[in-house]
Design an enzyme around this catalytic site. Structure first.
Site, short mmCIF file in Angstrom:
data_model
loop_
_atom_site.label_atom_id
_atom_site.label_comp_id
_atom_site.label_asym_id
_atom_site.label_seq_id
_atom_site.Cartn_x
_atom_site.Cartn_y
_atom_site.Cartn_z
N VAL A 93 31.46 30.88 38.96
CA VAL A 93 30.80 33.18 39.26
C VAL A 93 32.47 33.07 39.97
O VAL A 93 33.47 32.44 40.65
CB VAL A 93 29.64 32.83 40.16
CG1 VAL A 93 28.33 32.15 39.64
CG2 VAL A 93 29.37 32.31 41.97
N ALA B 272 45.79 28.35 33.28
CA ALA B 272 46.09 30.00 33.12
C ALA B 272 45.84 30.63 31.57
O ALA B 272 46.03 29.49 30.85
CB ALA B 272 47.73 29.60 33.45
N CYS C 221 43.81 36.26 40.05
CA CYS C 221 43.57 34.85 41.27
C CYS C 221 44.78 34.80 42.33
O CYS C 221 44.67 34.69 43.38
CB CYS C 221 42.92 33.98 40.79
SG CYS C 221 42.33 33.23 39.58
N GLN D 148 47.21 37.81 43.72
CA GLN D 148 46.67 38.06 45.29
C GLN D 148 45.47 38.32 45.95
O GLN D 148 46.15 37.80 46.94
CB GLN D 148 46.99 39.44 44.63
CG GLN D 148 46.72 40.43 45.25
CD GLN D 148 46.37 42.25 45.38
OE1 GLN D 148 47.42 42.52 44.79
NE2 GLN D 148 45.46 43.07 46.15
N LYS E 266 49.42 39.25 31.24
CA LYS E 266 50.22 38.37 30.77
C LYS E 266 50.37 38.43 29.57
O LYS E 266 48.98 39.04 28.66
CB LYS E 266 50.57 37.22 31.80
CG LYS E 266 48.80 36.57 31.00
CD LYS E 266 48.91 35.04 31.85
CE LYS E 266 50.08 33.61 31.62
NZ LYS E 266 49.68 32.52 31.57
#
Ligand code: NAD
Ligand code: UGA
Length: 469
Positions: A86, A160, A272, A274, A335
């Site tokens: 989650v 990623a 993620c 930051q 990105k």
């Protein structure tokens, strides 16, 4: 047959479970979510996330040993292994607001698991969580469990976006942390057996719970630190005439540094980096380590500086104002190869330009107009929320138009601003674009993707990150 249930059908839960199902035909995998539209989309021809290769994997096993369901409690009750994937956004209110991880979704998931379980279970932390979260989860599970044995494992995810399927097929490592008791070791082995279907054993690392939890935060902090380091260098390059690509190449040749993740940019984005660094900062502060906290905080601050610096450079180079000027924004996702806009640097850059009254024509091949408008009209702290938990978009963005073509975006524009490194931006017909623009025509390349010499020959004034003018 081993049964796996995964709570959370998001960017991690969906692809990760699809790959487990593909690689382990002897395991039944059910992905559940409380947000029904996501489940409907996972069961349709239009998956809720764009990820190269994902459609293919899902098509191969959906309906065989991979299922998506909103029937959360039933599938948790039937599972042997429950993954919890989650969202764990940054807290926006109360103690630790702006830094600490909000574990409300995790806690409610844990309470539900305790309530509905009738058999022993392995509960796997897939979400990124603060170190020591497993201890809290254990408390919730064991205090409500009516004698059922729960083993908690930490199995953070390192994929990623944009390369998720490739990363899952061929991970650098799989990390499993567990209790060092006989029951803990048995649980670790059970999860290892799942991954061993396709991951070489030497790449499956087993540690204690706290090392696994902290390694995930540490990995993201180190990755983000590399980007902030090269971005800090890019500012110095612009001031001195050095070229950041040449500097990256030169330092990356040192095998101790390595060549990857040294691309200077307008700043890192994504849900993620930051959030995880701020979480790390908070944990350091809570553990009485202010110097360590300050060190890591600087990585986020340099990232903010890089975005501000980019906007300031745009405005100052366009004769100190962009008011009433039309700017084509190429790329909005954080990105390439994803439609995800969470914490994308495009939000800050566009908001900065709008603040100076620019008129924006935005094009991204994967991001919808609704998403762009929602992002731009939202306060920063609200952006971490999943879409269904966000307040409705408040204002019509009168200065913003979204178009579905880069040429359309650039028509009549004073400047082009590239904010995502989509491959198609490298091969655009820039002569055609130049002919349709106001003069002087500017290009601000926030991703260093264009052929600078070629564009300058056409007549553009080109600004890039960390390269001489
Ligand atoms: P996401 O927001 O895309 O998905 C999370 C999902 O969980 C949402 O659909 C939400 O509705 C659902 N959910 C919330 N509470 C629930 C509950 N009680 N029961 C069932 N479903 C529930 O998030 P994500 O990007 O997949 O990230 C999930 C976690 O993985 C985060 O902790 C993140 O830090 C971590 N992570 C993300 C990435 C990434 O690339 N996005 C990579 C590695 C790790
Ligand atoms: C990142 C990590 O790479 C994953 O290992 C991790 O699992 C994930 O975060 C997570 O925990 O969520 P992700 O954010 O999907 O993955 O994408 P990255 O490829 O890391 O890119 C993050 C941001 O950094 C992007 O905005 C990207 O453009 C930027 N970036 C990346 C640079 O500016 N320069 C680089 O050299 C590399």
């Amino acid at each position: 047959m081993v049964k796996i249930c995964c709570l959370g059908a998001g960017y991690v839960g969906g692809p990760t479970m699809a790959v487990i199902a593909l690689k382990c035909p002897d395991i039944e995998v059910v992905v559940v979510d409380i947000f029904e539209p996501r489940i409907i989309a996972w069961n349709s021809d239009h998956l809720p996330i764009y990820e190269p290769g994902l459609d293919d994997v899902v098509k191969q096993c959906r309906g065989k040993n991979l299922f998506f369901s909103k029937d959360v409690e039933k599938h948790v009750a039937e599972a042997d292994i429950v993954f919890v994937s989650v969202n764990t956004p940054t807290k926006t209110q109360g103690l630790g607001a702006g830094k600490a991880a909000d574990l409300a979704y995790w806690e409610s998931a844990a309470r539900m698991i305790a309530d509905v379980s009738r058999t022993d279970k392995i509960v796997v932390e897939k979400s990124t969580v603060p170190v020591k979260t497993a201890e809290a989860i254990e408390k919730i599970l064991t205090h409500n469990s009516k004698g059922i044995n729960f083993q908690i494992l930490s199995n953070p995810e390192f994929l990623a976006e944009g390369t998720a399927i490739q990363d899952l097929f061929n991970p650098d490592r799989v990390l499993i942390g567990g209790r060092e008791t006989p029951e803990g070791k048995k649980a670790i082995q059970a999860l290892k057996d799942v991954y061993a279907h396709w991951v070489p054993l030497e790449r499956i690392i087993c540690t204690n719970l706290w090392s696994a939890e902290l390694s995930k935060l540490a990995a993201n902090a180190f990755l983000a630190q590399r980007i902030s380091s090269v971005n800090a260098m890019s500012a110095l390059c612009e001031a001195t005439g050095a070229d950041v690509s040449q500097v990256s190449h030169a330092i990356g040749k040192d095998t101790r540094i390595g060549p990857k993740f040294l691309n200077a940019s307008v700043g890192f984005g994504g849900s993620c980096f930051q959030k995880d660094i701020l979480n790390l900062v908070y944990i350091c502060e809570c553990n009485g380590l202010p110097e360590v906290a300050t060190y890591w905080k600087q990585v986020v601050q340099v990232n903010e500086y890089q975005k501000t610096r980019f906007v300031n450079r745009m405005v100052s180079s366009m004769f100190n104002t962009v008011s009433g000027k039309k700017i084509a924004i190429l790329g909005f996702a954080f990105k390439k190869d994803t439609g995800d806009t969470r914490e994308t640097p495009a939000i800050g850059v566009c908001q900065g330009l709008l603040g100076d009254k620019a008129i924006l024509n935005i094009y991204d091949p994967q991001v919808s107009q609704e998403q762009i408008q929602r992002d731009l009209s939202m306060h920063k702290s609200e952006l971490d929320r999943p879409p269904h938990l966000q307040p409705a978009s408040p204002t019509a963005m009168k200065q913003v138009t979204c178009v579905w073509d880069a040429y359309e975006a650039a028509k009549g524009a004073h400047g082009i601003c590239i904010l995502t490194e989509w491959d198609e931006f490298k091969t655009l017909d820039y002569q055609k674009i130049y002919d349709d623009m106001q003069k002087p025509a500017f290009v601000f390349d926030g991703r260093n993707v264009v052929d600078v010499d070629k564009l300058r020959q056409i007549g553009f004034i080109v600004y890039t990150i960390g390269k001489p003018l």
